[in-house]
Enzyme design. Structure first.
Site, PDB file in Angstrom:
ATOM      1  N   LYS A 115       0.841  -1.201   0.000  1.00  0.00           N
ATOM      2  CA  LYS A 115       0.000   0.000   0.000  1.00  0.00           C
ATOM      3  C   LYS A 115       0.872   1.245   0.000  1.00  0.00           C
ATOM      4  O   LYS A 115       2.013   1.217   0.453  1.00  0.00           O
ATOM      5  CB  LYS A 115      -0.892   0.031   1.245  1.00  0.00           C
ATOM      6  CG  LYS A 115      -1.881  -1.101   1.356  1.00  0.00           C
ATOM      7  CD  LYS A 115      -2.673  -1.028   2.656  1.00  0.00           C
ATOM      8  CE  LYS A 115      -1.790  -1.219   3.875  1.00  0.00           C
ATOM      9  NZ  LYS A 115      -2.564  -1.466   5.109  1.00  0.00           N
ATOM     10  N   HIS A 117       0.320   5.883   0.203  1.00  0.00           N
ATOM     11  CA  HIS A 117      -0.420   7.141   0.061  1.00  0.00           C
ATOM     12  C   HIS A 117       0.392   8.142  -0.767  1.00  0.00           C
ATOM     13  O   HIS A 117       0.026   9.313  -0.852  1.00  0.00           O
ATOM     14  CB  HIS A 117      -0.700   7.762   1.436  1.00  0.00           C
ATOM     15  CG  HIS A 117      -1.747   7.055   2.241  1.00  0.00           C
ATOM     16  ND1 HIS A 117      -2.848   6.448   1.681  1.00  0.00           N
ATOM     17  CD2 HIS A 117      -1.870   6.887   3.596  1.00  0.00           C
ATOM     18  CE1 HIS A 117      -3.594   5.919   2.656  1.00  0.00           C
ATOM     19  NE2 HIS A 117      -3.021   6.173   3.805  1.00  0.00           N
ATOM     20  N   TYR A 202     -14.527   5.601  -4.437  1.00  0.00           N
ATOM     21  CA  TYR A 202     -15.105   5.151  -3.171  1.00  0.00           C
ATOM     22  C   TYR A 202     -16.631   5.142  -3.241  1.00  0.00           C
ATOM     23  O   TYR A 202     -17.288   4.197  -2.787  1.00  0.00           O
ATOM     24  CB  TYR A 202     -14.628   6.100  -2.064  1.00  0.00           C
ATOM     25  CG  TYR A 202     -15.070   5.761  -0.662  1.00  0.00           C
ATOM     26  CD1 TYR A 202     -14.254   5.011   0.180  1.00  0.00           C
ATOM     27  CD2 TYR A 202     -16.283   6.226  -0.145  1.00  0.00           C
ATOM     28  CE1 TYR A 202     -14.638   4.721   1.482  1.00  0.00           C
ATOM     29  CE2 TYR A 202     -16.674   5.937   1.145  1.00  0.00           C
ATOM     30  CZ  TYR A 202     -15.846   5.188   1.956  1.00  0.00           C
ATOM     31  OH  TYR A 202     -16.234   4.902   3.243  1.00  0.00           O
ATOM     32  N   THR A 236     -16.717  -7.742   3.744  1.00  0.00           N
ATOM     33  CA  THR A 236     -16.053  -6.451   3.577  1.00  0.00           C
ATOM     34  C   THR A 236     -17.041  -5.291   3.712  1.00  0.00           C
ATOM     35  O   THR A 236     -16.702  -4.151   3.403  1.00  0.00           O
ATOM     36  CB  THR A 236     -15.329  -6.353   2.216  1.00  0.00           C
ATOM     37  OG1 THR A 236     -16.282  -6.519   1.150  1.00  0.00           O
ATOM     38  CG2 THR A 236     -14.238  -7.408   2.100  1.00  0.00           C
ATOM     39  N   VAL A 240     -19.484  -5.194   9.258  1.00  0.00           N
ATOM     40  CA  VAL A 240     -18.710  -6.395   9.611  1.00  0.00           C
ATOM     41  C   VAL A 240     -17.244  -6.030   9.831  1.00  0.00           C
ATOM     42  O   VAL A 240     -16.620  -6.464  10.807  1.00  0.00           O
ATOM     43  CB  VAL A 240     -18.857  -7.485   8.522  1.00  0.00           C
ATOM     44  CG1 VAL A 240     -17.922  -8.661   8.804  1.00  0.00           C
ATOM     45  CG2 VAL A 240     -20.304  -7.977   8.457  1.00  0.00           C
ATOM     46  N   PHE A 264     -11.393   4.086  14.328  1.00  0.00           N
ATOM     47  CA  PHE A 264     -10.700   4.065  13.030  1.00  0.00           C
ATOM     48  C   PHE A 264     -11.730   3.992  11.908  1.00  0.00           C
ATOM     49  O   PHE A 264     -11.646   4.710  10.916  1.00  0.00           O
ATOM     50  CB  PHE A 264      -9.746   2.865  12.956  1.00  0.00           C
ATOM     51  CG  PHE A 264      -9.130   2.682  11.598  1.00  0.00           C
ATOM     52  CD1 PHE A 264      -8.098   3.503  11.172  1.00  0.00           C
ATOM     53  CD2 PHE A 264      -9.590   1.696  10.729  1.00  0.00           C
ATOM     54  CE1 PHE A 264      -7.534   3.357   9.906  1.00  0.00           C
ATOM     55  CE2 PHE A 264      -9.030   1.541   9.467  1.00  0.00           C
ATOM     56  CZ  PHE A 264      -8.002   2.369   9.060  1.00  0.00           C
ATOM     57  N   ARG A 266     -15.170   4.989  11.194  1.00  0.00           N
ATOM     58  CA  ARG A 266     -16.072   5.936  11.841  1.00  0.00           C
ATOM     59  C   ARG A 266     -17.504   5.817  11.307  1.00  0.00           C
ATOM     60  O   ARG A 266     -18.401   5.404  12.003  1.00  0.00           O
ATOM     61  CB  ARG A 266     -15.512   7.350  11.626  1.00  0.00           C
ATOM     62  CG  ARG A 266     -15.843   8.363  12.683  1.00  0.00           C
ATOM     63  CD  ARG A 266     -15.063   9.655  12.406  1.00  0.00           C
ATOM     64  NE  ARG A 266     -15.271  10.099  11.035  1.00  0.00           N
ATOM     65  CZ  ARG A 266     -16.279  10.873  10.636  1.00  0.00           C
ATOM     66  NH1 ARG A 266     -17.173  11.299  11.515  1.00  0.00           N
ATOM     67  NH2 ARG A 266     -16.393  11.231   9.373  1.00  0.00           N
TER      68      ARG A 266
END
Length: 304
Positions: A115, A117, A202, A236, A240, A264, A266
C-alpha cells in the site's frame, strides 16, 4: 518489533507526534523524510500489487476486498494477521526497533500486496519499471477531509490537526501529510491509461459493491463464484469490518490510536461531510475546489 509492542517502549504522546519535513514539496513525517532515499529505491517486483490512495479514501476496505479475492473468500486466511502486517505501507516509517513498512515489505514472499499514500510523482520508479499492477481509489474531497481530520485526532502518530476550521484551510493548502488531495487524485488519473492501473471511486464502491468487486477480480485475473462474491460483499461490508480486529486497528494500544476520540472506522457514508461543514465553509471550499480542479475531467460525487 510489531506495532502492538510499542506500549512496551514506554513512549509518551510527545514521542509519537511526528516532526514534519517536506520532500519534493510534499509534507511527510521526519522519519519518512530521513528514510526517503531507501523508500525511493524500494525494489518492486512484476507480481506485486500496489493499492494506492490518498489518506482515508478506502485503503483498508480495498485491501480487505483484495485479500478476500486472493484467498477465494477464506475468512480465516484473511484474519491471519493485522491489516498493517499483511499489506504494509511502503513509506510508513516508525522509530526503531519497530518494523517500518519497508522492513515488512522486504521480508514478504511473493506475490506481495502493498500500500501507499504517495502522490504519483513520488512513487518509487521500480513500480513503473516492473509494470506492477496498481489499484487506485479516490474519494470525494469533503468526505476525505472530514475522515482525515478525525483520524488525525485519534492517531497519535499524525500531527495534531487543530480545529476543523483550521484543518479545512490546511487541507485546501495541501499542508497535511502526503500533500494536496487535488494533486493526488489528478496525478494518478492522468497516468491511469499509461500503466496497469485500475482507478476506482469510493462512492461507486459504496453504491454497488458487487459491481466494483467484480472489476477488481477481473483486474486481478481471478475467477470467483457467485457464492464467493457474496461472501466477500458481506465480510467487507462496513458493519462487519468495523467489528473485525484484524482490520479495525483496535489491537493497537490507545497511546497510538485512541478509539475513544474517534473509531478508526467511523461512518464510511458518502455525504457525511454535511454534518460538519458550515454553509459558509462549504461554499468557500466549493469555490476553491473549482479553481484547483479546473481543466480536469474527473467527476466526483459528494453524496449517493
Amino acid at each position: 518489533m510489531s506495532l502492538e509492542k510499542m506500549k512496551d517502549l514506554h513512549l509518551g504522546e510527545q514521542d509519537l507526534q511526528p516532526e514534519t519535513r517536506e520532500v519534493n514539496g510534499i509534507l511527510m513525517s521526519k522519519l519518512m523524510s530521513d528514510n526517503w532515499d531507501k523508500i525511493w529505491n524500494f525494489q518492486a517486483k512484476p507480481d506485486d500489487l500496489l493499492i494506492a490512495t490518498y489518506a482515508k479514501a478506502g485503503t483498508t476496505w480495498t485491501q480487505e476486498i483484495v485479500d478476500m479475492i486472493q484467498n477465494d473468500g477464506d475468512v480465516q486466511k484473511c484474519q491471519r494477521a493485522n491489516t498493517y502486517d499483511r499489506h504494509p505501507f511502503i513509506e510508513w516509517t516508525l522509530p526503531s526497533p519497530l518494523n517500518s513498512g519497508l522492513d515488512l515489505a522486504n521480508k514478504m514472499p511473493s506475490p506481495r500486496t502493498l500500500k501507499t499514500h504517495l502522490p504519483v510523482h513520488m512513487l518509487p520508479p521500480s513500480f513503473w519499471k516492473e509494470n506492477s499492477k496498481i489499484i487506485y481509489v479516490a474519494r470525494n474531497a469533503k468526505d476525505c477531509l472530514v475522515s482525515y481530520y478525525y483520524f488525525s485526532r485519534m492517531n497519535k502518530m499524525l500531527p495534531d490537526p487543530g480545529t476543523l476550521g483550521e484543518y479545512i484551510e490546511q487541507f485546501k493548502a495541501g499542508k497535511v501529510l502526503w500533500g494536496s488531495w487535488y494533486d493526488h487524485v489528478k496525478g494518478w488519473w492522468d497516468v491511469k491509461d499509461q500503466h496497469r492501473i485500475l482507478y476506482l471511486f469510493y462512492e461507486d464502491m459504496k453504491e454497488d459493491p458487487k459491481r466494483e468487486i467484480k472489476k477488481i477480480a477481473k483486474f486481478l485475473e481471478k475467477d470467483i463464484s457467485e457464492e464467493v462474491l457474496n461472501k466477500i460483499i458481506y465480510h467487507t461490508s462496513f458493519d462487519v469490518m468495523k467489528e473485525n480486529p484484524m482490520a479495525n486497528y483496535t489491537t493497537l494500544p490507545s497511546s497510538i490510536m485512541d478509539h475513544s476520540i474517534s473509531p478508526f472506522m467511523r461512518k464510511g457514508m458518502p455525504g457525511d461531510w454535511k454534518n460538519y461543514f458550515t454553509v459558509a465553509q462549504s461554499e468557500d471550499f466549493d469555490e476553491d475546489y473549482r479553481r484547483k480542479m479546473a481543466g480536469s475531467n474527473i467527476t466526483f460525487r459528494t453524496e449517493i
